[in-house]
Design an enzyme around this catalytic site. Structure first.
Site, PDB file in Angstrom:
ATOM      1  N   ASP A  38     -29.843 -58.966 -33.985  1.00  0.00           N
ATOM      2  CA  ASP A  38     -29.660 -58.868 -32.538  1.00  0.00           C
ATOM      3  C   ASP A  38     -28.458 -57.950 -32.304  1.00  0.00           C
ATOM      4  O   ASP A  38     -27.342 -58.259 -32.708  1.00  0.00           O
ATOM      5  CB  ASP A  38     -29.409 -60.275 -31.971  1.00  0.00           C
ATOM      6  CG  ASP A  38     -29.860 -60.398 -30.538  1.00  0.00           C
ATOM      7  OD1 ASP A  38     -29.662 -59.423 -29.778  1.00  0.00           O
ATOM      8  OD2 ASP A  38     -30.390 -61.452 -30.167  1.00  0.00           O
ATOM      9  N   ASP A  87     -29.990 -56.193 -27.236  1.00  0.00           N
ATOM     10  CA  ASP A  87     -29.574 -56.947 -26.062  1.00  0.00           C
ATOM     11  C   ASP A  87     -29.339 -56.029 -24.849  1.00  0.00           C
ATOM     12  O   ASP A  87     -28.680 -54.991 -24.991  1.00  0.00           O
ATOM     13  CB  ASP A  87     -28.265 -57.659 -26.427  1.00  0.00           C
ATOM     14  CG  ASP A  87     -27.887 -58.737 -25.451  1.00  0.00           C
ATOM     15  OD1 ASP A  87     -28.632 -59.714 -25.327  1.00  0.00           O
ATOM     16  OD2 ASP A  87     -26.819 -58.598 -24.807  1.00  0.00           O
ATOM     17  N   GLU A 137     -34.245 -55.221 -24.946  1.00  0.00           N
ATOM     18  CA  GLU A 137     -34.355 -56.120 -23.790  1.00  0.00           C
ATOM     19  C   GLU A 137     -34.086 -55.297 -22.537  1.00  0.00           C
ATOM     20  O   GLU A 137     -33.032 -54.686 -22.422  1.00  0.00           O
ATOM     21  CB  GLU A 137     -33.322 -57.246 -23.933  1.00  0.00           C
ATOM     22  CG  GLU A 137     -33.444 -58.285 -22.836  1.00  0.00           C
ATOM     23  CD  GLU A 137     -32.219 -59.199 -22.732  1.00  0.00           C
ATOM     24  OE1 GLU A 137     -32.368 -60.334 -22.278  1.00  0.00           O
ATOM     25  OE2 GLU A 137     -31.102 -58.750 -23.098  1.00  0.00           O
ATOM     26  N   HIS A 197     -34.689 -67.560 -26.039  1.00  0.00           N
ATOM     27  CA  HIS A 197     -33.539 -68.461 -25.919  1.00  0.00           C
ATOM     28  C   HIS A 197     -32.913 -68.467 -24.525  1.00  0.00           C
ATOM     29  O   HIS A 197     -31.979 -69.226 -24.284  1.00  0.00           O
ATOM     30  CB  HIS A 197     -32.485 -68.050 -26.954  1.00  0.00           C
ATOM     31  CG  HIS A 197     -31.936 -66.682 -26.651  1.00  0.00           C
ATOM     32  ND1 HIS A 197     -32.688 -65.528 -26.749  1.00  0.00           N
ATOM     33  CD2 HIS A 197     -30.721 -66.285 -26.208  1.00  0.00           C
ATOM     34  CE1 HIS A 197     -31.965 -64.492 -26.394  1.00  0.00           C
ATOM     35  NE2 HIS A 197     -30.763 -64.920 -26.062  1.00  0.00           N
ATOM     36  N   ASP A 198     -33.378 -67.610 -23.631  1.00  0.00           N
ATOM     37  CA  ASP A 198     -32.838 -67.558 -22.266  1.00  0.00           C
ATOM     38  C   ASP A 198     -33.802 -68.165 -21.256  1.00  0.00           C
ATOM     39  O   ASP A 198     -33.515 -68.160 -20.052  1.00  0.00           O
ATOM     40  CB  ASP A 198     -32.618 -66.098 -21.836  1.00  0.00           C
ATOM     41  CG  ASP A 198     -31.521 -65.417 -22.631  1.00  0.00           C
ATOM     42  OD1 ASP A 198     -30.588 -66.111 -23.074  1.00  0.00           O
ATOM     43  OD2 ASP A 198     -31.596 -64.184 -22.798  1.00  0.00           O
TER      44      ASP A 198
HETATM   45  C1  NOJ Z   1     -29.185 -61.300 -22.991  1.00  0.00           C
HETATM   46  C2  NOJ Z   1     -29.184 -62.385 -24.000  1.00  0.00           C
HETATM   47  O1  NOJ Z   1     -30.496 -62.704 -24.338  1.00  0.00           O
HETATM   48  C3  NOJ Z   1     -28.417 -63.532 -23.397  1.00  0.00           C
HETATM   49  O2  NOJ Z   1     -28.529 -64.705 -24.147  1.00  0.00           O
HETATM   50  C4  NOJ Z   1     -26.983 -63.096 -23.224  1.00  0.00           C
HETATM   51  O3  NOJ Z   1     -26.280 -64.091 -22.535  1.00  0.00           O
HETATM   52  C5  NOJ Z   1     -26.885 -61.795 -22.421  1.00  0.00           C
HETATM   53  N1  NOJ Z   1     -27.834 -60.827 -22.829  1.00  0.00           N
HETATM   54  C6  NOJ Z   1     -25.523 -61.189 -22.572  1.00  0.00           C
HETATM   55  O4  NOJ Z   1     -25.369 -60.688 -23.869  1.00  0.00           O
END
Ligand code: NOJ
Length: 546
Positions: free
Chosen positions: A101, A203, A245, A319-320
């Protein structure tokens, strides 16, 4: 369909591990690398080809590792660099590659670059970050808001300037306009590639080209230039898998990122289908009911737009996000069949599927009774901010239950022993009490489990190129409860039908089925073996017919 350039990862399936919650080998309540290594045989059995490893780098853990203080070291709670290298090697021995990541929009405020930058305006690292003078009233330079609540600017007493942080105050944004930042990051990426990883999950990559003074954060004008430079300097020549992402991405943007001729990324994560259940204004803290026609329209749009060029990523969760079966399926009476239906839909679309840990056993959202039980900085910040803004405690708890990030972060449910076999210690976040019924041990023992359904789907993608390269055309577009499509490849036709709800449905037999060879690749009820006059579907039934 244009013949596409085949890549090694086209028929691959990626499994995401959130290390903190996967497996704790040393009993400190936090998952670790040794824990992951101990579960590689399980992952090999599932058949996945890559592990997207959420961050394990050294970090003060303000945002669970998405705040990195040393890209070349491992957080002590996760293990050591030797164990990281062992993970890469042992995974590779099982034909599994690691995707690191890559968090390079920001660092931790404890990263040496930021510690140097804070020493003063003349420090050589000052320009690694983004500093602005206060507004005339002494307040922040503008009204830009952080994604985690509050102003996106934090005041630095010593220099009398503000620095930009799109996430927490402890995650200062890097200044990608500075060539030295680019060089340092490229060199760091190459050090990781040299260790034999398979690529990167990137990310919030759409934020690195930001144009701060115009308040353009996503999709800044240099974004694609930066990505092409990064590609050439790092992963491009190594044929890695890269997935960015990009919350802001439209299908047109996705083509810019993932058209192989442009040499940027393999694919991006877009989130349009995820946002379908968010309230237009209040966002994820006030959700609206799942609306299948809207959801289908979004997926159809993406499948169609990236048909000839570019590539889709396919995911229901990470995970979000909340748990897939709780958000798009049914986490009560129909949990098993609806989880299998979602799995079939995911693996039978065109693109690369990503399975989030626990999805393969149908793990669900968690309902904690007090705000104190939550750990996620985002939920906690917004709880404070929105309650101060007039939302009630109950409304906020409902929002967190529906869409909060801790839903996905509860410990992996391995068996029915205390703390679900995740740890012998005190888990950092409470285990979902349903672990006694929902766990890996039980899923392995039950031939009809969600887990074996996933395993079968992952294997099918290797056996049938139509699942990977077949084109896609939606059927019954207006149907409010059915999502169905056909795929065609080299003279074969695949029909995929998914009942997204708990009702019995009757459909006319689609024309595509007339060409049916009679093979039912997968089903979550008894396999179909003959053509009927009409298609009768059970609650959440789904199947793929070749
Ligand atoms: C996206 C990530 O998936 C998330 O978990 C994170 O808090 C934010 N980017 C900031 O890095």
């Amino acid at each position: 369909m244009k013949a596409i350039d085949k890549k090694w990862w086209h028929n691959a399936v990626v499994y995401q591990i959130y290390p903190r919650s996967f497996m704790d080998a040393n009993g400190d309540g936090v998952g670790d690398l040794a824990g992951i290594i101990s579960k590689l045989d399980y992952l090999q059995q599932l058949g996945i080809n890559l592990i997207w490893l959420s961050p394990v780098y050294k970090s003060p853990m303000d945002d669970n590792g998405y705040d990195i203080s040393d890209y070349d070291d491992i957080a002590a709670e996760f293990g050591t660099m030797a164990e990281m290298e062992q993970l890469i090697t042992e995974a590779k021995a099982r034909n599994i590659y690691i995707l690191m990541d890559l968090v390079v929009n920001h660092t931790s405020d404890e990263h040496p670059w930021f510690l140097e930058a804070k020493k003063g305006k003349d420090n050589p690292y000052r320009e690694f970050y983004i500093w602005r003078k206060p507004a005339p009233d002494g307040g922040p330079p503008n009204d830009y808001r952080s994604h985690f609540g509050g102003s996106g600017w934090a005041y630095d007493e010593a220099s009398g300037e503000y620095y930009l942080h799109q996430f927490s105050v402890r995650q200062p944004d890097l200044n990608w306009e500075n060539p030295r930042v680019q060089e340092e990051i490229h060199a760091m990426m190459n050090r990781w590639l040299d260790k034999g990883i398979g690529g990167f999950r990137m990310d919030v990559i759409d934020l690195i080209g930001k144009e701060v003074d115009r308040q353009i954060m996503a999709n800044g004008k240099h974004l694609h230039v930066l990505l092409r430079q990064m590609n050439a300097a790092t992963f491009g020549p190594r044929d890695s898998l890269t997935v960015g992402e990009a919350w802001s991405a439209t299908p047109e943007d996705a083509l810019l990122y993932s058209d192989p001729e442009r040499q940027e990324l393999s694919m991006v994560f877009q989130f349009e289908h995820i946002k379908q259940t968010w309230d237009e204004k209040a966002g994820k803290w006030r959700s609206r009911p799942f609306d299948l026609p809207r959801f289908k329209a979004v997926i159809d749009k993406w499948q169609t737009a990236l048909a000839d060029r570019g590539w889709n990523s396919l995911f229901w969760s990470n995970h979000d996000l909340p748990r897939a079966v709780s958000k798009f399926g049914n986490d009560g009476e129909f949990r098993e069949v609806s989880a299998k239906m979602l799995a079939t839909a995911l693996h039978c679309l065109r693109g690369t599927p990503y399975i989030y840990q626990g999805e393969e056993i149908g793990m669900t959202n968690v309902r904690y009774s007090t705000i104190e039980e939550y750990r996620d900085i985002e939920s906690l910040n917004f709880y404070r901010e929105l309650i101060a803004g007039g939302l009630t405690h109950d409304e906020m708890m409902t929002g967190i239950y529906a869409n909060g990030r801790d839903n996905a972060r509860t410990p992996m449910q391995w068996d029915d022993s205390p703390n679900s076999g995740f740890t012998t210690g005190m888990p950092w976040l409470g285990v979902n009490p349903n672990y006694r019924d929902i766990n890996v041990a039980q899923a392995l023992a039950e031939p009809d489990s969600i887990l074996w359904h996933y395993q079968k789907l992952v294997a099918l993608r290797k056996q049938h190129p139509i699942l990977v390269y077949g084109d896609y055309q939606m059927l019954f577009a207006e149907h409010p409860e059915i999502f169905a499509w056909v795929r065609r490849y080299e003279g074969d036709t695949l029909l995929v039908v998914n009942n997204f709800f708990g009702n019995h449905i009757t459909l006319p037999v689609p024309e595509a089925m007339q060409a049916w060879h009679g093979e039912c690749l997968i089903s979550n009820y008894a396999p179909r073996d003959q053509l009927a006059v009409s298609l009768e579907l059970q609650p959440y039934e789904s199947f793929a017919l070749l």
